[in-house]
Write a protein that holds these residues in place. Sequence first.
Motif, short mmCIF file in Angstrom:
data_model
loop_
_atom_site.label_atom_id
_atom_site.label_comp_id
_atom_site.label_asym_id
_atom_site.label_seq_id
_atom_site.Cartn_x
_atom_site.Cartn_y
_atom_site.Cartn_z
N ARG A 117 48.84 31.50 45.78
CA ARG A 117 48.27 30.31 46.52
C ARG A 117 47.08 30.50 47.35
O ARG A 117 47.14 29.67 47.91
N LEU A 118 47.11 31.72 47.27
CA LEU A 118 45.79 32.30 48.38
C LEU A 118 44.26 32.37 47.94
O LEU A 118 43.47 32.70 48.33
N VAL A 119 44.16 32.53 45.93
CA VAL A 119 43.69 33.04 45.64
C VAL A 119 43.05 31.83 44.62
O VAL A 119 43.32 31.55 43.92
N PRO A 120 41.81 31.31 45.05
CA PRO A 120 40.74 30.85 43.81
C PRO A 120 40.82 31.03 42.63
O PRO A 120 41.13 32.21 42.24
N GLY A 121 41.49 29.87 41.64
CA GLY A 121 40.86 30.75 39.92
C GLY A 121 42.46 31.09 39.66
O GLY A 121 42.92 31.46 38.38
N VAL A 122 43.75 31.92 40.73
CA VAL A 122 45.14 31.22 40.12
C VAL A 122 45.95 30.84 40.44
O VAL A 122 46.90 30.77 39.83
N ALA A 174 34.04 32.15 47.90
CA ALA A 174 33.91 32.78 46.53
C ALA A 174 33.60 34.20 46.54
O ALA A 174 34.81 34.89 46.67
N PRO A 175 32.95 34.93 47.55
CA PRO A 175 33.03 36.11 48.44
C PRO A 175 34.36 36.58 48.85
O PRO A 175 34.04 38.04 48.60
N VAL A 176 35.00 35.71 49.36
CA VAL A 176 36.08 36.27 50.46
C VAL A 176 37.33 36.31 49.39
O VAL A 176 37.47 37.72 49.86
N SER A 177 37.01 35.52 48.68
CA SER A 177 37.76 35.62 47.85
C SER A 177 37.91 36.53 46.97
O SER A 177 39.07 37.69 46.52
N LYS A 178 36.98 37.14 46.13
CA LYS A 178 36.83 39.10 45.61
C LYS A 178 37.50 39.53 46.52
O LYS A 178 38.12 40.61 46.38
N ILE A 179 37.22 39.42 47.61
CA ILE A 179 37.46 40.56 48.73
C ILE A 179 38.98 40.45 48.96
O ILE A 179 39.78 41.69 48.83
N VAL A 180 39.28 39.13 49.13
CA VAL A 180 40.83 39.14 49.49
C VAL A 180 41.66 40.36 48.30
O VAL A 180 42.66 40.31 47.83
N ALA A 181 41.54 39.57 46.96
CA ALA A 181 41.93 39.43 45.51
C ALA A 181 41.23 41.66 45.76
O ALA A 181 42.63 42.20 45.25
N ALA A 182 40.01 41.97 46.00
CA ALA A 182 40.69 43.41 45.95
C ALA A 182 41.52 44.28 46.86
O ALA A 182 42.31 45.14 46.57
N ILE A 183 41.84 43.15 48.29
CA ILE A 183 43.20 44.22 49.32
C ILE A 183 44.13 43.76 48.56
O ILE A 183 44.92 45.20 48.93
N LEU A 184 44.79 42.52 47.47
CA LEU A 184 46.20 42.47 47.22
C LEU A 184 45.86 43.82 45.83
O LEU A 184 46.92 44.79 45.55
N VAL A 185 45.12 44.12 45.13
CA VAL A 185 44.86 45.16 44.47
C VAL A 185 45.68 46.48 44.52
O VAL A 185 46.00 47.19 44.79
N VAL A 186 44.30 46.64 46.23
CA VAL A 186 44.75 48.30 46.85
C VAL A 186 46.12 48.45 47.30
O VAL A 186 46.67 49.07 47.21
N ALA A 187 46.57 47.02 47.76
CA ALA A 187 48.03 47.71 48.16
C ALA A 187 48.43 47.45 47.70
O ALA A 187 49.77 48.43 47.26
N LEU A 188 48.71 46.78 46.35
CA LEU A 188 49.47 47.26 45.34
C LEU A 188 49.71 47.85 44.12
O LEU A 188 50.94 48.92 44.55
N ILE A 189 48.38 48.49 44.19
CA ILE A 189 48.17 50.32 43.99
C ILE A 189 48.95 51.43 45.36
O ILE A 189 49.52 52.29 44.61
N ILE A 190 48.71 51.35 46.87
CA ILE A 190 49.48 52.05 47.13
C ILE A 190 51.17 51.95 47.50
O ILE A 190 51.69 52.60 47.15
N TRP A 191 51.11 50.64 46.98
CA TRP A 191 53.52 50.51 46.39
C TRP A 191 53.89 51.41 45.38
O TRP A 191 54.37 51.85 46.21
#
Length: 201
Positions: A117-122, A174-191
């Motif tokens: 719900r926090l990521v445009p396009g998704v 648009a660029p902010v949403s990419k940063i948010v998506a990147a943070i979520l990916v990093v968090a997923l990898i750490i998890w």
Amino acid sequence: MKEWILQIMTSLNYVGIGLLMFLENLFPPIPSELIMPLAGFTISQKQMEFFPAIFAGVLGTMLGALPWYYVGKLVGEENIKRLADKYGKWITISRKDIEKADQWFHKHGEKAVFFGRLVPGVRTLISLPAGISNMKLIPFLIYSTIGTTIWVSLLTFAGYKLGEHYELVDEYLAPVSKIVAAILVVALIIWIVRKRTRNQM
């Protein structure tokens, strides 16, 4: 698009916000990144109140999320993809969009509904894999409402602060949403790494 959104919002007030956000969830080309910042600008002009506007936006979004949830639940993934291939151009939804939302859901589990719900396009299409995966309705509504409330509040507040320059929200998001998506990916990898480390101990 902007003039149409403005006309509906000014003529229908809070009902207009709810209607627009409902339609935004059914037809992704209608951008919440313009609707709620415009509501924020309207609030700054003393023509609306902050919390009723947010409530209208959240309510409209949640009502718009339910049809996609039940489409996923009742129609099934492969049938939906075939329909997207055949008719998707009319509502600008493709097989690729559905697969992207599906990947989000399978990577993050039920929490994907919140993150999505926090990521445009998704955010609009995340309801589909939730329905396809037979996610229970109550958790779906809870995660969706929390994520939607954060998203709607941020957009409204940004429009309120920017005033007549509220359109900049859409430009810079648009660029902010990419940063948010990147943070979520990093968090997923750490998890995943932590989980594997615990399993090996």
